[in-house]
Design an enzyme around this catalytic site. Structure first.
Site, PDB file in Angstrom:
ATOM      1  N   THR A 158     -50.363 -35.219  -2.283  1.00 45.99           N
ATOM      2  CA  THR A 158     -51.114 -35.682  -1.105  1.00 45.99           C
ATOM      3  C   THR A 158     -51.585 -37.113  -1.375  1.00 45.99           C
ATOM      4  O   THR A 158     -50.843 -38.056  -1.148  1.00 45.99           O
ATOM      5  CB  THR A 158     -52.288 -34.742  -0.768  1.00 45.99           C
ATOM      6  N   THR A 195     -57.500 -31.135  -4.014  1.00 46.17           N
ATOM      7  CA  THR A 195     -56.948 -29.780  -4.225  1.00 46.17           C
ATOM      8  C   THR A 195     -56.095 -29.841  -5.478  1.00 46.17           C
ATOM      9  O   THR A 195     -55.357 -30.775  -5.639  1.00 46.17           O
ATOM     10  CB  THR A 195     -56.076 -29.345  -3.034  1.00 46.17           C
ATOM     11  N   ASN A 403     -61.087 -41.755   0.951  1.00 41.01           N
ATOM     12  CA  ASN A 403     -61.548 -40.545   1.627  1.00 41.01           C
ATOM     13  C   ASN A 403     -62.118 -40.819   3.014  1.00 41.01           C
ATOM     14  O   ASN A 403     -62.068 -39.951   3.890  1.00 41.01           O
ATOM     15  CB  ASN A 403     -62.564 -39.818   0.749  1.00 41.01           C
ATOM     16  N   THR A 408     -56.606 -40.849   8.831  1.00 35.07           N
ATOM     17  CA  THR A 408     -56.164 -41.935   9.717  1.00 35.07           C
ATOM     18  C   THR A 408     -54.915 -42.588   9.192  1.00 35.07           C
ATOM     19  O   THR A 408     -54.472 -42.315   8.100  1.00 35.07           O
ATOM     20  CB  THR A 408     -57.273 -42.993   9.855  1.00 35.07           C
TER      21      THR A 408
END
Length: 408
Positions: A158, A195, A403, A408
């Site tokens: 990610t 995560t 973050n 966006t």
């Protein structure tokens, strides 16, 4: 390079990844969950593998986690395929999210011609968004297994800045055994196994119950000792699959080479944990905290994690400021047994506190040391024989930037 001598044997890190273990192939593809990057992948084992998992302690658990736990329970600890997507966590998505996770399991089972209960499903990404199943269905159909590990390693990422892979080799019963791992994690990392996903493959022949115990212990000593931002994800998961194709005698704690196997497994997990900590969002350096003299190893680990998790310590590391007052403050609130008058602290090679008395230090030298990509903080409580480590990273302006703009 990782090396460690054990009882008459040695394990070593080699170049490789999870597909360099006998019996394993992987796949990665792009299905549109992310704008451009790969976002769906799979691990496949040629044979039903003995498997174990460790999962988040967050009480809010994502749908794929529940499905994977069910698979392991119904298959008596066997897995043959793992399906992973990034870009969508499928967490807090209600009953439909669970339906989607089951469908993903069924689709993967059909794709790889294995029973559904031998498929694990994992997801990582934005919480609270419905899984776009049309994209997922197409992505699963596009998966092509191969011995190339990079597409899978990229598909699980990610906000990570790069892939995280490791491969370790050890001799068991005069057979060469490999243990390899791949992981993702950069933000929302404070696992109690954020995560954070970790996948370990091995060709060792090992009893399922012993594998489960070994993974739990290794996770507690490595993945559970890292922190980036104090957040524990809804999707944290570490899975290990053992093909048994190395053809050693079945391993458990009574096997004469058990220490060798566990040492290699732990080394694999520690290497991945450090890579995750070092790749913390916006991070510029890895922080390793070493604690000695605690009343137990458990308490030493608790102290180490309190230090490395302190925002004040993390910002001091970013600013190259050897402010040991922030370190002793974290020790004090860690909840461990201590005598406030017997604490030693060092930053790298520089002692800053001895028996709780400040030492005259060269601030410029400490600041220079803290320019390194890895810095070590040591604390000795002088209360017992307990030792422990934890890993984290500095806290920078970029963490907020990343973050603040995540969606966006």
């Amino acid at each position: 390079m990782l090396t460690k001598q054990t009882t008459g044997q040695a394990w070593k890190q080699i170049k490789g990844s999870i597909t360099d273990v006998k019996g394993f192939t992987t796949a990665g593809a792009h299905c549109g969950l992310k704008r451009k990057r790969l976002d769906i992948g799979a691990i496949f084992c040629d044979v039903p593998a003995n498997a174990a998992g460790v999962f988040t302690l967050n009480q809010i658990q994502a749908a794929p986690l529940k499905v994977t736990k069910e698979s392991l329970a119904h298959s008596n600890g066997k897995l043959q395929a793992v399906l992973v997507n990034s870009g969508n966590a499928n967490a807090c998505t209600g009953a439909s999210g669970l339906v989607d996770a089951y469908e993903m399991r069924a689709l993967a089972a059909a794709k790889f011609a294995v029973p559904e209960e031998m498929v694990a499903v994992t997801s990582t990404g934005v919480i609270g968004e419905k899984m776009p199943m049309e994209k997922v269905r197409s992505g699963i159909e596009d998966l092509v297994l191969s011995k190339e590990s990079t597409p899978f390693a990229e598909a699980i990422l990610t906000t990570d800045t790069g892939t995280k892979e490791v491969c370790v080799e050890v001799v068991i019963d005069q057979k060469t055994v490999r243990i390899a791992g791949v992981a993702k994690g950069s933000g929302m990392i404070h696992p109690n196994m954020a995560t954070m996903l970790g996948f370990i493959t091995t060709d060792a022949n090992i009893e399922t119950a012993a594998l489960k115990r070994a993974l739990a212990k290794a996770t507690d000593e490595t993945f559970n000792r890292i922190t980036v931002d104090g957040d524990t994800s809804t999707n944290d998961m570490v899975l290990v699959l053992a093909s048994g194709l190395a053809d050693n005698q079945p391993l458990d704690e009574t096997h004469p080479d058990w220490a060798n196997f566990y040492g290699a497994l732990s080394a694999c997990a520690e290497s991945l944990a450090k890579k995750i900590a070092k790749d913390g969002e916006g991070a510029t350096k890895l922080i390793e905290v070493q604690v000695a003299g605690a009343v137990s190893d458990e308490e030493a680990g608790k102290v180490a994690k309190a230090i490395v998790g302190s925002d004040l310590v993390k910002t001091a590391a970013y600013g190259k400021d050897g402010n040991w007052g922030r370190i002793i403050c974290a020790i004090g609130y860690s909840g461990c047994t201590l005598d406030p008058d017997t604490i030693d602290i060092a930053i790298g090679p520089y002692e800053t506190l001895v028996q709780s008395e400040p030492v005259v230090v060269d601030d410029a030298a400490i600041s220079k040391y803290m320019e390194a990509e890895t810095i070590v903080i040591k604390a000795d409580l002088h209360q017992g024989q307990g030792v422990g480590k934890a890993w984290g990273c500095d806290l920078t302006y970029d963490y907020v930037r990343i973050n603040a703009g995540y969606r966006t």
